[in-house]
Write a protein that holds these residues in place. Structure first.
Motif, mmCIF file in Angstrom:
data_model
loop_
_atom_site.group_PDB
_atom_site.id
_atom_site.type_symbol
_atom_site.label_atom_id
_atom_site.label_comp_id
_atom_site.label_asym_id
_atom_site.label_seq_id
_atom_site.Cartn_x
_atom_site.Cartn_y
_atom_site.Cartn_z
ATOM 1 N N ILE A 7 0.865 -1.132 0.000
ATOM 2 C CA ILE A 7 0.000 0.000 0.000
ATOM 3 C C ILE A 7 0.892 1.167 0.000
ATOM 4 C CG2 ILE A 7 -1.345 1.262 1.616
ATOM 5 C CD1 ILE A 7 -2.808 -1.036 2.176
ATOM 6 N N VAL A 10 0.664 5.451 -1.501
ATOM 7 C CA VAL A 10 -0.487 6.102 -2.000
ATOM 8 C C VAL A 10 -0.158 7.548 -2.165
ATOM 9 C CG1 VAL A 10 -2.902 6.303 -1.666
ATOM 10 C CG2 VAL A 10 -1.586 4.640 -0.411
ATOM 11 N N THR A 73 -6.833 2.826 0.147
ATOM 12 C CA THR A 73 -6.092 4.051 0.437
ATOM 13 C C THR A 73 -7.056 5.088 1.006
ATOM 14 O OG1 THR A 73 -6.450 5.339 -1.580
ATOM 15 C CG2 THR A 73 -4.854 3.520 -1.708
ATOM 16 N N ALA A 116 1.893 3.375 -5.518
ATOM 17 C CA ALA A 116 1.679 2.046 -4.942
ATOM 18 C C ALA A 116 2.582 1.055 -5.658
ATOM 19 C CB ALA A 116 0.216 1.637 -5.080
#
Length: 423
Positions: A7, A10, A73, A116
């Motif tokens: 993740i 973002v 996100t 990402a």
């Protein structure tokens, strides 16, 4: 060591301006030679595992490298893309230069990639490895799986703003070996900082969501879990030995515990596929130690515990015996292919109880590496344990199975649960 994993970043979504900033073109890249192509493809396959490409770009029910993995996100949901050799949905039409620009710089033929995709780390990949990766991906089995539309709303779906983030937050660092370190240590540095992109999850981020390199690998909360501090100083302070860390990286399990959640994905699709030399290199770099002269056995082992006397007067004892002992054992010894040992478990022994609360609250899905190594799913207790019971249980776990002698409070548990609900 990504995952969580990825993740990561973002990031550039915070800068959504549509102003056009010039993107500096990459220097002309030399495509791989047709000579020794089979060897180059084999190397590329290995490097793709080191980079955990399938972990992010393959979903459980989908085609290999077909994309579709969701990344939640603050701005919406991103989906990984098809990176197979399919010419319609994948990257089969990419020239070598386009491949390099996408992987190293986050600039694909159709526009800027969201960070990402950890191109800030992949920028450190050397030319030879880039050629091997390209050779491999151009011959992967085409996945006919269409790409999913990202669930990113206006104005964050305007990718032009990513040029601004790249201009301000992307330092384009290249790999620099340390002259005073061994080749093994430098190999580990290359893997951790580049292909392994460990810092994307284990390094905190600033207000622009760029990694804070002054605090590299000091830990960060990602995807409802704390990607722990994996600096040499912290690993040494928490008694990780070369053997324990190497075994954990190679198998996902050691006497210090097991990988779970996003780290399990990294282990299964990436680290367990690396050779012993590269595992030793990563371990050497993370611990800032030389490899032990004796052979390091990298096979999973079960912690052996003699029956111990625990403080049965602690309030959490009854909860442990009722909820936990059936899988983890009355003495915390664990059961093969069922549950890991809790004695000397790194998560239990961490003074930061974030992950312990998160695991008790949300549970863990079943994890399987092979028929010889797997773990049952752990149930979530958010509806069956109140904050006091959870605090008492954590206190019992730490005082019985680790060197932590502190008492967990209801407020600590409540604060972490609130953070988990808001993330």
């Amino acid at each position: 060591m990504k995952p969580s994993v990825k993740i990561s970043a973002v990031c550039g979504l915070l800068l959504s301006t549509s102003a056009a900033y010039a993107q500096a073109p990459s220097p002309s890249a030399q495509a791989p030679s047709l000579e020794n192509m089979a060897q180059l493809i084999a190397q590329g396959k290995y490097l793709a595992a080191a980079g955990d490409c399938s972990g992010c770009h393959t979903i459980e029910s989908g085609q290999v490298y077909g994309g579709g993995r969701a990344f939640a996100t603050p701005f919406g949901t991103l989906y990984s893309t098809n990176i197979s050799s399919d010419k319609q949905h994948g990257i089969g039409k990419y020239s070598y230069q386009q491949f390099v620009d996408a992987v190293r710089n986050g600039v694909a033929p159709k526009g800027n990639l969201y960070p990402a995709m950890p191109y800030a780390s992949y920028h450190r990949i050397n030319d030879h490895d880039m050629q091997a990766l390209y050779a491999y991906f151009m011959q992967t089995k085409p996945a006919t799986q269409p790409n999913r539309e990202n669930g990113i709303g206006f104005p964050f779906n305007i990718r032009m703003g990513l040029k601004v983030w790249n201009l301000v937050a992307f330092d384009k660092a290249t790999f620099r070996p340390s002259a005073d370190k061994s080749p093994l240590w430098n190999r580990g540095k290359y893997l951790v900082q580049g292909l392994g992109h460990c810092g994307e999850c284990h390094t905190p981020r600033n207000f622009m969501m760029a990694t804070e390199q002054d605090h590299a690998l000091e830990g960060a909360v990602v995807n409802y879990l704390n990607a722990p501090n994996i600096t040499a100083k912290h690993l040494t302070q928490t008694h990780w030995t070369f053997h324990d860390l190497a075994q954990f990286l190679k198998t996902g399990q050691s006497s210090k515990g097991t990988a779970f959640d996003d780290m399990y994905i990294v282990e299964k699709h990436s680290l367990t596929h690396l050779n012993d030399h590269d595992i030793a290199a990563i371990t050497s770099y993370l611990l800032d130690q030389s490899q032990p002269s004796q052979h390091v056995e990298l096979q999973p082992t079960l912690t052996s515990l003699a029956a111990s006397q625990f403080d049965t007067t602690l309030p959490g004892y009854g909860t442990y015996m009722n909820k936990c002992s059936g899988c983890h054992g009355q003495s915390g010894q664990g059961i093969p292919n069922v549950a890991p040992a809790l004695k000397d478990n790194a998560t239990i022994g961490n003074s930061n109880i974030f992950n312990t609360v998160a695991v008790l609250n949300n549970g863990i899905k079943r994890q399987s590496y092979s028929q010889e190594q797997s773990y049952y799913a752990m149930p979530a207790y958010k509806d069956s344990l109140d904050n006091q019971q959870m605090a008492d249980l954590i206190t019992y776990l730490q005082k019985s199975f680790s060197t932590q002698m502190t008492t967990t409070t209801v407020k600590q548990v409540a604060d972490i649960k609130k953070q988990l609900a808001n993330d």
